[in-house]
Design a protein around this motif. Structure first.
Motif, PDB file in Angstrom:
ATOM      1  N   LYS A 216       0.802  -1.222   0.000  1.00  0.00           N
ATOM      2  CA  LYS A 216       0.000   0.000   0.000  1.00  0.00           C
ATOM      3  C   LYS A 216       0.834   1.270   0.000  1.00  0.00           C
ATOM      4  CE  LYS A 216      -0.501  -0.007   5.048  1.00  0.00           C
ATOM      5  NZ  LYS A 216       0.714  -0.834   5.177  1.00  0.00           N
ATOM      6  N   ASP A 217       1.910   1.311   0.790  1.00  0.00           N
ATOM      7  CA  ASP A 217       2.699   2.527   0.924  1.00  0.00           C
ATOM      8  C   ASP A 217       3.387   2.908  -0.386  1.00  0.00           C
ATOM      9  OD1 ASP A 217       2.149   2.732   3.738  1.00  0.00           O
ATOM     10  OD2 ASP A 217       3.617   1.164   4.076  1.00  0.00           O
ATOM     11  N   SER A 218       4.061   1.945  -1.007  1.00  0.00           N
ATOM     12  CA  SER A 218       4.802   2.255  -2.225  1.00  0.00           C
ATOM     13  C   SER A 218       3.871   2.512  -3.409  1.00  0.00           C
ATOM     14  CB  SER A 218       5.785   1.129  -2.559  1.00  0.00           C
ATOM     15  OG  SER A 218       5.125  -0.079  -2.849  1.00  0.00           O
ATOM     16  N   VAL A 219       2.725   1.810  -3.453  1.00  0.00           N
ATOM     17  CA  VAL A 219       1.758   2.039  -4.533  1.00  0.00           C
ATOM     18  C   VAL A 219       1.174   3.446  -4.439  1.00  0.00           C
ATOM     19  CG1 VAL A 219      -0.547   1.391  -5.362  1.00  0.00           C
ATOM     20  CG2 VAL A 219       1.175  -0.374  -4.955  1.00  0.00           C
ATOM     21  N   VAL A 220       0.781   3.842  -3.232  1.00  0.00           N
ATOM     22  CA  VAL A 220       0.250   5.196  -3.034  1.00  0.00           C
ATOM     23  C   VAL A 220       1.329   6.232  -3.333  1.00  0.00           C
ATOM     24  CG1 VAL A 220      -0.557   6.840  -1.285  1.00  0.00           C
ATOM     25  CG2 VAL A 220      -1.583   4.563  -1.430  1.00  0.00           C
ATOM     26  N   LEU A 221       2.556   5.977  -2.917  1.00  0.00           N
ATOM     27  CA  LEU A 221       3.653   6.903  -3.182  1.00  0.00           C
ATOM     28  C   LEU A 221       3.815   7.136  -4.683  1.00  0.00           C
ATOM     29  CD1 LEU A 221       6.163   8.561  -2.372  1.00  0.00           C
ATOM     30  CD2 LEU A 221       7.458   6.417  -2.385  1.00  0.00           C
ATOM     31  N   ALA A 222       3.831   6.053  -5.464  1.00  0.00           N
ATOM     32  CA  ALA A 222       3.994   6.184  -6.913  1.00  0.00           C
ATOM     33  C   ALA A 222       2.850   6.994  -7.519  1.00  0.00           C
ATOM     34  CB  ALA A 222       4.063   4.797  -7.552  1.00  0.00           C
ATOM     35  N   GLN A 223       1.619   6.717  -7.071  1.00  0.00           N
ATOM     36  CA  GLN A 223       0.468   7.442  -7.610  1.00  0.00           C
ATOM     37  C   GLN A 223       0.508   8.917  -7.230  1.00  0.00           C
ATOM     38  OE1 GLN A 223      -2.325   8.973  -6.249  1.00  0.00           O
ATOM     39  NE2 GLN A 223      -3.766   8.948  -7.949  1.00  0.00           N
ATOM     40  N   VAL A 224       0.910   9.209  -5.998  1.00  0.00           N
ATOM     41  CA  VAL A 224       0.973  10.597  -5.523  1.00  0.00           C
ATOM     42  C   VAL A 224       2.053  11.380  -6.273  1.00  0.00           C
ATOM     43  CG1 VAL A 224       1.656  12.031  -3.557  1.00  0.00           C
ATOM     44  CG2 VAL A 224      -0.012  10.200  -3.236  1.00  0.00           C
ATOM     45  N   LEU A 225       3.215  10.782  -6.468  1.00  0.00           N
ATOM     46  CA  LEU A 225       4.282  11.472  -7.197  1.00  0.00           C
ATOM     47  C   LEU A 225       3.882  11.717  -8.649  1.00  0.00           C
ATOM     48  CD1 LEU A 225       7.508   9.754  -5.798  1.00  0.00           C
ATOM     49  CD2 LEU A 225       6.598  12.016  -5.253  1.00  0.00           C
ATOM     50  N   LYS A 226       3.155  10.759  -9.239  1.00  0.00           N
ATOM     51  CA  LYS A 226       2.659  10.956 -10.599  1.00  0.00           C
ATOM     52  C   LYS A 226       1.650  12.096 -10.638  1.00  0.00           C
ATOM     53  CE  LYS A 226       2.172   9.798 -14.970  1.00  0.00           C
ATOM     54  NZ  LYS A 226       3.287   9.872 -15.945  1.00  0.00           N
TER      55      LYS A 226
ATOM     56  N   ILE B 151       2.374  11.161   6.951  1.00  0.00           N
ATOM     57  CA  ILE B 151       1.046  10.615   6.674  1.00  0.00           C
ATOM     58  C   ILE B 151       0.853   9.344   7.490  1.00  0.00           C
ATOM     59  CG2 ILE B 151      -0.511   9.739   4.905  1.00  0.00           C
ATOM     60  CD1 ILE B 151       0.188  12.640   4.455  1.00  0.00           C
ATOM     61  N   TYR B 152      -0.277   9.268   8.220  1.00  0.00           N
ATOM     62  CA  TYR B 152      -0.574   8.068   8.994  1.00  0.00           C
ATOM     63  C   TYR B 152      -0.784   6.867   8.071  1.00  0.00           C
ATOM     64  CZ  TYR B 152      -1.508  10.750  13.294  1.00  0.00           C
ATOM     65  OH  TYR B 152      -1.401  11.557  14.414  1.00  0.00           O
ATOM     66  N   GLU B 153      -0.438   5.690   8.572  1.00  0.00           N
ATOM     67  CA  GLU B 153      -0.619   4.468   7.796  1.00  0.00           C
ATOM     68  C   GLU B 153      -2.086   4.271   7.417  1.00  0.00           C
ATOM     69  OE1 GLU B 153       0.833  -0.185   7.995  1.00  0.00           O
ATOM     70  OE2 GLU B 153       0.400   0.858   9.875  1.00  0.00           O
ATOM     71  N   ARG B 154      -2.989   4.534   8.347  1.00  0.00           N
ATOM     72  CA  ARG B 154      -4.411   4.318   8.041  1.00  0.00           C
ATOM     73  C   ARG B 154      -4.896   5.290   6.968  1.00  0.00           C
ATOM     74  NH1 ARG B 154      -4.515   6.235  13.401  1.00  0.00           N
ATOM     75  NH2 ARG B 154      -5.310   8.369  13.648  1.00  0.00           N
ATOM     76  N   GLU B 155      -4.309   6.475   6.893  1.00  0.00           N
ATOM     77  CA  GLU B 155      -4.675   7.428   5.851  1.00  0.00           C
ATOM     78  C   GLU B 155      -4.229   6.928   4.480  1.00  0.00           C
ATOM     79  OE1 GLU B 155      -4.701  11.761   7.985  1.00  0.00           O
ATOM     80  OE2 GLU B 155      -2.740  10.871   7.627  1.00  0.00           O
ATOM     81  N   ILE B 156      -3.093   6.242   4.446  1.00  0.00           N
ATOM     82  CA  ILE B 156      -2.608   5.666   3.198  1.00  0.00           C
ATOM     83  C   ILE B 156      -3.562   4.591   2.699  1.00  0.00           C
ATOM     84  CG2 ILE B 156      -0.759   4.229   2.209  1.00  0.00           C
ATOM     85  CD1 ILE B 156       1.187   5.868   3.981  1.00  0.00           C
ATOM     86  N   VAL B 157      -4.075   3.781   3.630  1.00  0.00           N
ATOM     87  CA  VAL B 157      -5.047   2.743   3.271  1.00  0.00           C
ATOM     88  C   VAL B 157      -6.306   3.383   2.688  1.00  0.00           C
ATOM     89  CG1 VAL B 157      -6.527   0.906   4.143  1.00  0.00           C
ATOM     90  CG2 VAL B 157      -4.181   1.106   4.984  1.00  0.00           C
ATOM     91  N   VAL B 158      -6.812   4.436   3.333  1.00  0.00           N
ATOM     92  CA  VAL B 158      -8.018   5.125   2.860  1.00  0.00           C
ATOM     93  C   VAL B 158      -7.774   5.729   1.477  1.00  0.00           C
ATOM     94  CG1 VAL B 158      -9.598   7.058   3.287  1.00  0.00           C
ATOM     95  CG2 VAL B 158      -8.875   5.597   5.180  1.00  0.00           C
ATOM     96  N   TYR B 159      -6.621   6.357   1.286  1.00  0.00           N
ATOM     97  CA  TYR B 159      -6.286   6.962  -0.011  1.00  0.00           C
ATOM     98  C   TYR B 159      -6.269   5.899  -1.105  1.00  0.00           C
ATOM     99  CZ  TYR B 159      -3.813   9.892  -3.420  1.00  0.00           C
ATOM    100  OH  TYR B 159      -3.463  10.610  -4.552  1.00  0.00           O
ATOM    101  N   ALA B 160      -5.681   4.744  -0.819  1.00  0.00           N
ATOM    102  CA  ALA B 160      -5.618   3.660  -1.800  1.00  0.00           C
ATOM    103  C   ALA B 160      -7.022   3.162  -2.156  1.00  0.00           C
ATOM    104  CB  ALA B 160      -4.780   2.506  -1.257  1.00  0.00           C
ATOM    105  N   LEU B 161      -7.883   3.039  -1.149  1.00  0.00           N
ATOM    106  CA  LEU B 161      -9.248   2.572  -1.388  1.00  0.00           C
ATOM    107  C   LEU B 161     -10.048   3.586  -2.204  1.00  0.00           C
ATOM    108  CD1 LEU B 161     -10.094   1.074   2.134  1.00  0.00           C
ATOM    109  CD2 LEU B 161      -9.679  -0.200   0.023  1.00  0.00           C
ATOM    110  N   LEU B 162      -9.899   4.873  -1.885  1.00  0.00           N
ATOM    111  CA  LEU B 162     -10.630   5.911  -2.596  1.00  0.00           C
ATOM    112  C   LEU B 162     -10.237   5.999  -4.067  1.00  0.00           C
ATOM    113  CD1 LEU B 162     -10.654   8.834   0.024  1.00  0.00           C
ATOM    114  CD2 LEU B 162     -12.561   7.343  -0.611  1.00  0.00           C
TER     115      LEU B 162
END
Length: 302
Positions: A58-68, A205-216
């Protein structure tokens, strides 16, 4: 419950601020804090080639999407992704597939490096052959291969998905183990020859926020835990911080701010030393032989 900023339905309750956030304001708040961290530590400048350490979690996937999202339109910023295939049966193959899929969707060039090709054995084989725990081998070899590949593709920065929970756990763990020198190295004070500078855009960024961002964003992520992940001391620190934060919201930010206040003193006490080139592989090391080559020699691979 409605959003604290508008009449839309809230999707997240931000306990440290006491605010309910709808999808729009949650994403805005998330990206704002990432950008603030990037500016504070000058993580990204002009004409950068950023390599994202992409595991498929989740962390690295969200990171890649956010940087993009933040830099996808910048002509002077180039994004790549590096996935390390350690060779963990039943765990790593699905995450490599997730990483490949994400990079296709984001139009990011993807590089996969494997323990088998670069080290000579997969992690499953190394664990059976060696006399150390899996994390001792994996941590060293992963960092070694990430830095090596990042240099090969000409990356100026190596982005990792460490979040606020990860960082505060490490800070407290180093303090409890009296490893203050390692704590000083959590934020590099300068660029070192042969070592691609690491950046952590999600560090606040909290870990749980990363999970929510990935789900959204319906991102393809793996929530599976590595079968070799057994760190009892870190787990105890993690559980303590979870309970402490649950009772007193925002305390992880307090730990981070205290650490940042101490950083100048830590850098003065433990200045970064100049690194040598490993006599066997040429990678940076404070010694004559790097730790990766020492482990390979121990395993009879060199």
């Amino acid at each position: 419950m409605n959003c604290s900023y508008c009449n839309r339905k809230a999707v997240y309750f931000q306990r440290h601020s006491g605010k309910h956030l709808c999808r729009k304001h949650f994403v805005e708040n998330f990206l704002k804090r990432v950008k603030r961290s990037i500016r504070k530590y000058r993580m990204v400048r002009r004409n950068e080639r950023i390599a994202v350490a992409l595991s498929g979690g989740k962390d690295s996937v969200v990171l890649a999407q956010v940087l993009k999202t933040l830099y996808g339109e910048r002509r002077d910023i180039e994004l790549h992704a590096i996935t390390v295939d350690e060779g963990i049966e039943g765990y790593r193959p699905p995450t490599v597939e997730i990483s490949e899929r994400l990079c296709r969707e984001l139009d990011i060039e993807h590089h996969v490096v494997s323990f088998r090709d670069e080290i000579g054995l997969e992690l499953d084989e190394i664990v059976k052959k060696g006399n150390r725990n899996a994390c001792s081998y994996c941590g060293v070899f992963r960092k070694y291969l990430l830095n090596k590949k990042a240099k090969e593709i000409g990356a100026t920065k190596l982005a990792t998905g460490h979040n606020l929970d990860d960082e505060t756990q490490t800070i407290l763990l180093n303090f409890l183990q009296s490893d203050i020198e390692r704590m000083a190295r959590l934020v590099p004070s300068r660029v070192q020859k042969g070592l691609v500078m690491r950046i952590k855009p999600l560090r606040e960024i909290y870990e749980r926020e990363i999970v929510v961002y990935a789900l959204l964003h319906n991102l393809p992520v793996s929530l599976e835990e590595c079968p070799y992940s057994r760190e009892p001391v870190r787990a105890a620190v993690r559980d303590f911080l979870y309970e402490f934060e649950n009772k007193y919201p925002g305390r992880k930010f307090s730990i981070m701010r205290s650490f940042e206040t101490l950083l100048p003193c830590l850098w003065e006490m433990y200045p970064q030393i100049d690194l040598n080139s490993c006599e066997l592989c040429g990678e940076p090391t404070p010694r004559r032989i790097c730790q990766a080559c020492e482990l390979k020699r121990e395993l009879g691979l060199i």
